[in-house]
Write a protein that holds these residues in place. Structure first.
Motif, short mmCIF file in Angstrom:
data_model
loop_
_atom_site.label_atom_id
_atom_site.label_comp_id
_atom_site.label_asym_id
_atom_site.label_seq_id
_atom_site.Cartn_x
_atom_site.Cartn_y
_atom_site.Cartn_z
N MET A 1 26.57 22.33 5.63
CA MET A 1 25.86 23.83 5.58
C MET A 1 25.53 23.91 6.97
SD MET A 1 22.35 24.61 3.47
CE MET A 1 23.33 24.91 2.02
N ARG A 2 25.61 24.67 7.16
CA ARG A 2 25.01 24.56 8.88
C ARG A 2 23.43 25.05 8.56
NH1 ARG A 2 30.55 26.90 8.85
NH2 ARG A 2 31.55 25.29 10.15
N LEU A 3 22.60 25.40 9.11
CA LEU A 3 21.40 25.38 9.74
C LEU A 3 20.77 25.79 10.77
CD1 LEU A 3 19.68 22.46 7.25
CD2 LEU A 3 20.63 24.72 6.60
N LEU A 4 19.55 27.47 10.71
CA LEU A 4 18.80 27.48 11.79
C LEU A 4 17.84 26.89 11.53
CD1 LEU A 4 19.37 29.93 13.97
CD2 LEU A 4 17.51 30.28 12.77
N VAL A 5 17.26 26.83 13.00
CA VAL A 5 15.71 26.17 12.72
C VAL A 5 15.08 26.85 13.56
CG1 VAL A 5 14.13 24.40 13.03
CG2 VAL A 5 15.87 23.64 12.30
N GLY A 6 13.93 27.75 12.75
CA GLY A 6 12.83 28.54 14.03
C GLY A 6 11.50 28.38 13.65
N SER A 7 11.31 28.97 15.00
CA SER A 7 9.39 28.30 15.09
C SER A 7 9.15 29.61 15.75
CB SER A 7 9.20 26.73 15.60
OG SER A 7 7.87 26.37 15.47
N HIS B 1 26.54 17.68 2.92
CA HIS B 1 25.89 17.41 4.19
C HIS B 1 25.39 18.48 5.21
CE1 HIS B 1 27.71 12.79 4.05
NE2 HIS B 1 28.27 13.96 3.41
N ALA B 2 24.54 18.57 5.80
CA ALA B 2 23.94 19.31 6.38
C ALA B 2 23.97 19.37 8.12
CB ALA B 2 22.45 19.91 6.06
N ALA B 3 23.93 20.05 8.69
CA ALA B 3 23.93 19.90 10.35
C ALA B 3 22.68 21.22 11.20
CB ALA B 3 24.93 19.78 10.98
N VAL B 4 22.05 20.81 11.82
CA VAL B 4 21.53 22.35 12.91
C VAL B 4 22.11 22.47 13.68
CG1 VAL B 4 19.82 22.54 13.54
CG2 VAL B 4 19.28 20.91 12.40
N LEU B 5 22.61 23.86 13.28
CA LEU B 5 23.79 24.65 13.77
C LEU B 5 23.39 25.29 15.36
CD1 LEU B 5 26.49 25.20 14.83
CD2 LEU B 5 25.69 28.13 13.86
N SER B 6 21.94 25.50 15.81
CA SER B 6 20.75 25.82 16.64
C SER B 6 19.19 26.24 15.87
CB SER B 6 21.33 27.32 16.99
OG SER B 6 21.26 28.86 15.83
N THR B 7 18.31 26.37 17.02
CA THR B 7 17.65 26.47 17.19
C THR B 7 17.38 27.87 17.70
OG1 THR B 7 16.98 25.45 19.13
CG2 THR B 7 16.99 24.26 16.82
N THR B 8 15.98 28.36 17.73
CA THR B 8 15.49 30.02 17.98
C THR B 8 14.08 30.12 18.52
OG1 THR B 8 15.45 32.61 18.41
CG2 THR B 8 15.22 31.01 15.22
N SER B 9 13.69 30.33 19.11
CA SER B 9 11.79 30.85 19.19
C SER B 9 12.43 31.12 20.44
CB SER B 9 11.42 29.17 19.51
OG SER B 9 12.12 28.58 20.92
N ASP B 10 10.77 31.66 20.76
CA ASP B 10 10.31 33.07 21.94
C ASP B 10 10.47 31.74 23.58
OD1 ASP B 10 8.27 31.71 21.41
OD2 ASP B 10 7.00 33.65 22.05
N LEU B 11 9.88 32.14 24.78
CA LEU B 11 10.05 30.98 25.91
C LEU B 11 8.42 30.31 25.84
CD1 LEU B 11 12.19 30.73 27.88
CD2 LEU B 11 10.23 31.89 29.52
N PRO B 12 8.02 30.39 25.42
CA PRO B 12 6.85 29.88 25.16
C PRO B 12 6.75 28.62 23.55
CG PRO B 12 5.85 31.89 25.43
CD PRO B 12 7.64 31.83 25.29
N GLY B 13 7.94 29.39 23.23
CA GLY B 13 8.08 28.24 21.92
C GLY B 13 8.87 26.76 22.35
N LEU B 14 9.82 27.31 22.93
CA LEU B 14 11.02 26.31 23.56
C LEU B 14 10.20 25.71 24.02
CD1 LEU B 14 13.86 26.03 24.01
CD2 LEU B 14 13.59 27.23 26.17
N CYS B 15 9.19 25.57 24.94
CA CYS B 15 8.23 24.77 25.75
C CYS B 15 8.23 24.04 24.82
CB CYS B 15 7.22 25.50 26.65
SG CYS B 15 6.11 24.19 27.60
N THR B 16 7.07 23.95 23.89
CA THR B 16 6.44 23.42 22.37
C THR B 16 7.70 23.05 22.48
OG1 THR B 16 4.97 25.18 22.55
CG2 THR B 16 4.67 23.54 20.83
N LEU B 17 8.72 23.16 21.41
CA LEU B 17 9.60 22.86 20.92
C LEU B 17 10.35 21.54 21.57
CD1 LEU B 17 10.35 25.66 18.16
CD2 LEU B 17 9.37 23.41 17.80
N SER B 18 10.18 22.13 22.84
CA SER B 18 11.75 21.01 23.27
C SER B 18 10.39 19.94 24.31
CB SER B 18 12.92 22.09 24.11
OG SER B 18 12.00 22.36 24.97
N GLY B 19 9.44 20.26 24.90
CA GLY B 19 8.90 19.26 25.97
C GLY B 19 9.20 19.62 27.29
#
Length: 124
Positions: free
Chosen positions: A1-7, A92-110
């Protein structure tokens, strides 16, 4: 299963006078047909991080249980029943991609997404 994580964070009270934010973290299965994939009833709300301000660098504390579960789904999988064949199998499951806006990207990825070196792709 492929997953997308968004925040993404938002102010639930719709007023800038109150400093309060909510960060929903949603997991979306991508193995569904395109017309079902982005329907709201297929979204999995895995985390809801409320607080007086955005979680910032402390978001990893909130994401740790989700990351542990996703690692477990990737490595060991979960025993599931296939109704069409009538046999159980390991899903089995794998995260294929993540999605967020630019400030969210900053918070999620550090990473830093503002200032002199604000571009997360080229660093300039």
């Amino acid at each position: 299963m492929r997953l997308l994580v968004g925040s993404d964070g938002f102010n639930p009270f719709r007023t800038m006078k109150l400093s309060y934010s909510v960060w929903p973290v949603v997991v979306i299965p991508l193995n569904l047909p395109p017309w079902l994939c982005m329907k709201q009833h297929n979204f999995i709300l895995s985390l809801l991080i409320p607080g007086p301000r955005s979680p910032g660098r402390d978001i990893d504390v909130f994401l740790e249980p989700l990351i542990d579960d996703l690692n477990s789904l990737f490595e060991e999988g979960v025993r599931t029943y296939d109704a069409s064949t009538g046999k159980p199998f390991n899903l089995h499951a794998a995260v294929l991609s993540t999605t967020s806006d630019l400030p969210g990207l900053c918070t999620l990825s550090g990473i830093v997404t503002s200032g002199e070196f604000g571009c997360p792709l080229c660093g300039s």
